[in-house]
Design an enzyme around this catalytic site. Structure first.
Site, PDB file in Angstrom:
ATOM      1  N   ARG A   1      -6.549  -2.711 -11.749  1.00 23.09           N
ATOM      2  CA  ARG A   1      -7.675  -2.941 -10.845  1.00 23.09           C
ATOM      3  C   ARG A   1      -8.150  -1.662 -10.192  1.00 23.09           C
ATOM      4  O   ARG A   1      -7.343  -0.851  -9.745  1.00 23.09           O
ATOM      5  CB  ARG A   1      -7.281  -3.910  -9.720  1.00 23.09           C
ATOM      6  CG  ARG A   1      -6.898  -5.279 -10.173  1.00 23.09           C
ATOM      7  CD  ARG A   1      -8.098  -6.001 -10.790  1.00 23.09           C
ATOM      8  NE  ARG A   1      -7.766  -7.394 -10.993  1.00 23.09           N
ATOM      9  CZ  ARG A   1      -8.071  -8.359 -10.131  1.00 23.09           C
ATOM     10  NH1 ARG A   1      -8.733  -8.079  -9.031  1.00 23.09           N
ATOM     11  NH2 ARG A   1      -7.728  -9.613 -10.391  1.00 23.09           N
TER      12      ARG A   1
ATOM     13  N   GLY B   1     -16.073 -17.479   5.748  1.00 22.63           N
ATOM     14  CA  GLY B   1     -17.392 -16.944   5.402  1.00 22.63           C
ATOM     15  C   GLY B   1     -17.824 -17.218   3.981  1.00 22.63           C
ATOM     16  O   GLY B   1     -18.804 -17.903   3.735  1.00 22.63           O
TER      17      GLY B   1
ATOM     18  N   HIS C   1      -4.784 -17.269  -1.201  1.00 21.86           N
ATOM     19  CA  HIS C   1      -4.414 -16.384  -2.303  1.00 21.86           C
ATOM     20  C   HIS C   1      -3.831 -17.153  -3.468  1.00 21.86           C
ATOM     21  O   HIS C   1      -3.522 -16.579  -4.500  1.00 21.86           O
ATOM     22  CB  HIS C   1      -3.436 -15.312  -1.817  1.00 21.86           C
ATOM     23  CG  HIS C   1      -4.020 -14.479  -0.724  1.00 21.86           C
ATOM     24  ND1 HIS C   1      -3.862 -14.792   0.603  1.00 21.86           N
ATOM     25  CD2 HIS C   1      -4.829 -13.394  -0.763  1.00 21.86           C
ATOM     26  CE1 HIS C   1      -4.529 -13.909   1.340  1.00 21.86           C
ATOM     27  NE2 HIS C   1      -5.120 -13.061   0.532  1.00 21.86           N
TER      28      HIS C   1
ATOM     29  N   LYS D   1       0.801  -1.221   0.000  1.00 25.33           N
ATOM     30  CA  LYS D   1       0.000   0.000   0.000  1.00 25.33           C
ATOM     31  C   LYS D   1       0.833   1.269   0.000  1.00 25.33           C
ATOM     32  O   LYS D   1       1.818   1.378   0.712  1.00 25.33           O
ATOM     33  CB  LYS D   1      -0.930   0.017   1.215  1.00 25.33           C
ATOM     34  CG  LYS D   1      -2.206  -0.703   0.943  1.00 25.33           C
ATOM     35  CD  LYS D   1      -3.103  -0.724   2.155  1.00 25.33           C
ATOM     36  CE  LYS D   1      -4.234  -1.681   1.942  1.00 25.33           C
ATOM     37  NZ  LYS D   1      -5.270  -1.163   1.064  1.00 25.33           N
TER      38      LYS D   1
ATOM     39  N   HIS E   1     -12.351 -11.511  12.282  1.00 23.84           N
ATOM     40  CA  HIS E   1     -11.355 -11.961  11.310  1.00 23.84           C
ATOM     41  C   HIS E   1     -10.581 -10.753  10.808  1.00 23.84           C
ATOM     42  O   HIS E   1     -11.153  -9.700  10.554  1.00 23.84           O
ATOM     43  CB  HIS E   1     -12.048 -12.664  10.138  1.00 23.84           C
ATOM     44  CG  HIS E   1     -11.159 -12.822   8.946  1.00 23.84           C
ATOM     45  ND1 HIS E   1     -10.129 -13.730   8.912  1.00 23.84           N
ATOM     46  CD2 HIS E   1     -11.118 -12.166   7.762  1.00 23.84           C
ATOM     47  CE1 HIS E   1      -9.501 -13.632   7.750  1.00 23.84           C
ATOM     48  NE2 HIS E   1     -10.082 -12.683   7.039  1.00 23.84           N
TER      49      HIS E   1
ATOM     50  N   TRP F   1     -13.332   1.486   3.954  1.00 29.06           N
ATOM     51  CA  TRP F   1     -13.444   1.188   2.521  1.00 29.06           C
ATOM     52  C   TRP F   1     -14.527   2.008   1.823  1.00 29.06           C
ATOM     53  O   TRP F   1     -15.002   1.646   0.761  1.00 29.06           O
ATOM     54  CB  TRP F   1     -13.637  -0.331   2.317  1.00 29.06           C
ATOM     55  CG  TRP F   1     -12.366  -1.089   2.604  1.00 29.06           C
ATOM     56  CD1 TRP F   1     -11.127  -0.555   2.810  1.00 29.06           C
ATOM     57  CD2 TRP F   1     -12.192  -2.506   2.717  1.00 29.06           C
ATOM     58  NE1 TRP F   1     -10.196  -1.547   3.053  1.00 29.06           N
ATOM     59  CE2 TRP F   1     -10.824  -2.757   2.999  1.00 29.06           C
ATOM     60  CE3 TRP F   1     -13.059  -3.601   2.615  1.00 29.06           C
ATOM     61  CZ2 TRP F   1     -10.304  -4.033   3.169  1.00 29.06           C
ATOM     62  CZ3 TRP F   1     -12.541  -4.877   2.789  1.00 29.06           C
ATOM     63  CH2 TRP F   1     -11.185  -5.095   3.057  1.00 29.06           C
TER      64      TRP F   1
ATOM     65  N   GLU G   1      -5.106 -13.849   9.093  1.00 33.49           N
ATOM     66  CA  GLU G   1      -4.358 -14.282   7.921  1.00 33.49           C
ATOM     67  C   GLU G   1      -2.908 -14.474   8.335  1.00 33.49           C
ATOM     68  O   GLU G   1      -2.338 -13.638   9.026  1.00 33.49           O
ATOM     69  CB  GLU G   1      -4.423 -13.227   6.830  1.00 33.49           C
ATOM     70  CG  GLU G   1      -3.570 -13.596   5.632  1.00 33.49           C
ATOM     71  CD  GLU G   1      -3.235 -12.393   4.771  1.00 33.49           C
ATOM     72  OE1 GLU G   1      -4.169 -11.767   4.262  1.00 33.49           O
ATOM     73  OE2 GLU G   1      -2.051 -12.106   4.628  1.00 33.49           O
TER      74      GLU G   1
END
Ligand code: GLN
Ligand code: ZN
Length: 764
Positions: free
Chosen positions: A524, A441, A703, A117, A650, A570, A674
């Site tokens: 993206r 989920g 991933h 990022k 999570h 977000w 993760e």
């Protein structure tokens, strides 16, 4: 006279032409010539747009085929040896894409460079890699060609953008212990060459981005800035350098920042208070670029306020002669054109400004500060009217929500019993084996599932038909989990397009755009919702689906929710109240949903906070405040339940080590993290930090399409058991399965369940 100077423009194009072109090129459906022509077409169009909006200083070299940090790596010839670019005078475009995406064909299998990022944005850059052998050379003519093309498109003052040497080195990853200061000595001659070339082209100003300056600098960083700029400043023939800082203030580094180059850009949206200190310290003949228009959000600027700020700057700098009026940062981080949003109502639209509209604001402010306010009075009047309407609108303020917020008391932020008591009640009720298995989920969002939603939108199927089809997906997912022997089931999240949009669409206070794309990485984009008003839940959102699942199996079904911190992180968030307030309203909405799920008989409820870590402020001094309200909001959302209702959370995107205390403070009964990309490191962290409640470190990297074997998973579990008490350990993948295919998922879930069984046997 002040001038309007932009720092960067969105790259995709209004209709996402760039995304389409580059993806077709990757598939071999577009020639190199056609791709380059699209790039030329778009950059020329964007230059014209800026010129016509009255922007005097227009950025060039801000467009990128993938990412501007990768562009810098290509320009500086710092290509890692695995791409074999030694013989390329000018780095080939396919080498460039190989660095971004890796290559896998019959002859080559080369991994991509890492991506991470860009500061606290959702834009990802390609991380430069350095080692003792890294050498730099001028390896691209692109920025120089761009200057020529901009001139041909009528841009009088093209200002090329470069990532500055200090930030570039600090953003990179140093392998084999090579020191950045050694690298700097090799790097600076290439910057000198670049600046000289610009000078030969008659370029007057270069924009050198040094956003690293807004962070807490260590000694190495300080030394890098000092050394780099003492050498660059000394070059005899070079354009002037405007050093651009953004995403925060630089007053804590004022001594350094004001000594670099010939001008400084300040982000006065994030850090308006730095103006005083910097304006006084900056040498009198230096240019001061005032970032007064928010490049990170979509709200229309209050021109009156910003004009006052500009006036203050003019007073401090004895006049407007060396001032620029600018956005806070590159406009890369906002959508391109509000006019395309034909479905938004006029009132809401009048409150917003996307990149193109922000150019108009820049122009109006520049004209006004130069003393000709009357000729832009209409813009000021419209801005004032929009702000009045936003302040007074009944859609923005909701009395019920405000009253509830005022009534939040301490008891709403904690469970009624401590974990030890809750865990006993939950064990009794759920009757789970040791090392319980579950997933995060979502199950695969296949093309068929996505097509269902498209058909519903187009009116090709009725809502009843749509819901029936979703129910079928849920049923088959339940049957699969039964066969595999999973302990805590999920319904699969088939009804969700996106984990934030799905909730936003049903809460009050959210709006959605059709074309509001923002680049996330490479080709993206993301289309964040806009939170414009007080958030309220007026009806249950997920209960119907969780209840359906619960009614069709004997196993416990986990209800799935997105957490308040992630929902606001977000989205394009309101700028008329602190983030924490917006998150608190969302927390109340989620709290209601949690209680409705509990009342419907759902005994396990997961509240996802994947963006919890991402929301951390850039400076450590601001961490405690953020962590404080973020934890509090999660607790408001989750604490209303009985002891025997089990709350899960999570998180993903790694690097939890620094915030473990806050993760523990969430007091979720179970947390899944993760761990795939740094599995070892995460487990190592448990050596020093003992998560007090139950925990499931991810043991399957979702991933990648690779199916992990039973033994491999069992091995990870045994390693986890070195640090985690057996009664506390859960078995789960790293993240949701929505991007995976069913075939790999079936096999992997079976292996996961088998591995748990193996470890149960061997450890008992
Ligand atoms: N529950 C979500 C899913 O499984 C979580 C996604 C995420 O962590 N990003 O898809
Ligand atoms: Zn996740």
């Amino acid at each position: 006279m002040a001038m309007a100077g932009n720092l960067g423009f969105p790259r995709f194009g209004a209709k996402r032409e760039w995304k389409r072109a580059v993806e077709r090129y990757w598939k071999g459906k577009l020639s190199r010539g056609e791709l380059l022509a699209t790039a030329d077409e778009l950059t020329a169009r964007h230059w014209t747009m800026q010129r016509e909006a009255g922007i005097g200083i227009i950025p060039v070299n801000d467009f990128s085929f993938y990412d501007h940090v990768l562009d810098m790596t290509a320009l500086l010839g710092a290509i890692p040896p695995r791409y074999h670019a030694e013989n390329e005078d000018d780095i080939d475009i396919d080498t460039y894409f190989a660095m971004a995406r890796g290559v896998q064909d019959e002859t080559r299998d080369v991994r991509a460079m890492e991506m991470t990022k860009w500061f606290d944005t959702n834009y990802h850059y390609i991380v430069p890699e350095f080692d003792a052998n890294t050498q730099y050379r001028l390896a691209s003519g692109h920025p120089f060609t761009a200057v020529e093309k901009a001139r041909a498109a009528g841009v009088e003052h093209p200002r090329p953008v470069l990532v500055g040497p200090a930030t570039y080195l600090l953003l990179g990853k140093c392998l084999d212990g090579v020191s950045r200061l050694d690298l700097l000595d090799r790097l600076i001659p290439v910057y000198e060459q670049i600046l000289r070339r610009f000078d030969e082209q008659g370029v007057r100003w270069v924009q050198v981005d040094e956003p690293w300056l807004v962070l807490d600098l260590d000694d190495e960083a300080r030394e890098l800035f000092a050394r780099a700029y003492s050498r660059l400043n000394a070059i005899a023939h070079r354009p002037n350098m405007l050093v651009a800082t953004y995403f925060g203030g630089v007053d804590h580094n004022a001594g350094i920042a004001t000594a670099l180059g010939d001008g400084l850009h300040l982000d006065l949206v994030r850090a308006p208070n730095q103006l005083e200190a910097i304006a006084k310290k900056l040498p009198e003949d230096h240019l001061l670029s005032l970032g007064v228009i928010n490049g990170r959000n979509v709200w229309r600027t209050n021109l009156e306020d910003k004009l006052a700020l500009l006036q203050r700057a003019a007073d401090l700098r004895s006049g407007t002669a060396n001032l620029l009026v600018a956005p806070s940062c590159s406009l890369l981080h906002c959508p391109i054109d509000l006019e395309l949003e034909t479905a938004l109502d006029d009132e809401l639209k009048s409150w917003l400004a996307f990149a193109k509209q922000k150019l108009g604001e820049l122009h109006a402010l520049t004209v006004a500060i130069n003393g000709d306010r009357s000729s832009v009075e209409h813009a000021f009047a419209a801005s004032a009217a929009a702000h009045r309407s936003r302040e007074q609108s009944a859609r923005v303020r909701n009395k019920t929500v405000r009253a509830r917020q005022a009534e939040i008391d301490e008891s709403m932020t904690r469970r009624s019993s401590p974990y030890e008591r809750r865990v006993r009640a939950q064990r009794e009720k759920l009757n789970l084996p040791r090392f319980p298995t579950t997933t995060i989920g979502s199950f695969p969002q296949t093309r068929e599932v996505r097509r269902l939603r498209a058909r519903l939108r187009k009116g090709e199927i009725t809502r009843a038909q749509y819901e029936k089809a979703i129910e079928q997906e849920i049923l088959s997912t339940l049957r699969f989990q039964e066969e595999a022997g999973v302990d805590v089931f999920v319904h699969g999240e088939f009804e969700r397009n996106d984990m934030v949009e799905f909730f936003g669409e049903q809460f009050d206070g959210f709006a959605f755009t059709k074309h509001g794309w923002v680049q996330s990485y490479g080709s993206r984009g993301v289309k964040p919702p806009i939170i414009y008003g007080d958030v309220q839940r007026t009806h249950p959102v997920t209960v119907r689906w969780s209840k359906f699942a619960k009614d069709h199996t004997d196993r416990p079904v986990k209800g799935m929710l997105t957490g308040p911190v992630t929902i606001q992180q977000w989205s394009f968030v309101r700028d008329d109240q602190p983030r924490s307030e917006t998150a608190e309203q969302i927390a109340l909405a989620i709290r209601d949903e949690v209680l409705d799920l509990e009342a419907a008989g759902i005994d396990v409820i997961q509240i996802d906070e994947p963006a919890f870590r991402e929301g951390l402020p850039l400076r450590k001094k601001d961490w405690p405040h953020y962590l404080d309200w973020a934890v509090r909001c999660f607790r408001i959302a989750s604490s209303g339940v009985r002891d025997d209702t089990q709350i899960h959370s999570h998180m993903c995107y790694s690097e939890f080590n620094e915030i473990f205390d806050s993760i523990a403070a969430l007091d979720a009964d179970v947390i899944s993290l993760e761990a795939s990309r740094s599995r070892m490191e995460l487990l190592d962290a448990f050596e020093h930090f003992h998560y007090p409640n139950d925990i499931g470190p991810g043991v399957w990297d979702i991933h990648s399409p690779r199916v992990p074997s039973r033994d491999e998973i069992a091995d990870l579990l045994r390693r986890a058991l070195k640090h985690i008490r057996p009664e506390r350990l859960w078995v789960n993948p790293d993240c949701g399965l929505k991007t995976r295919g069913w075939e790999e998922v079936r096999e992997s879930v079976r292996n996961l369940v088998d591995a748990a069984k193996m470890v149960r046997e061997s450890e008992s």
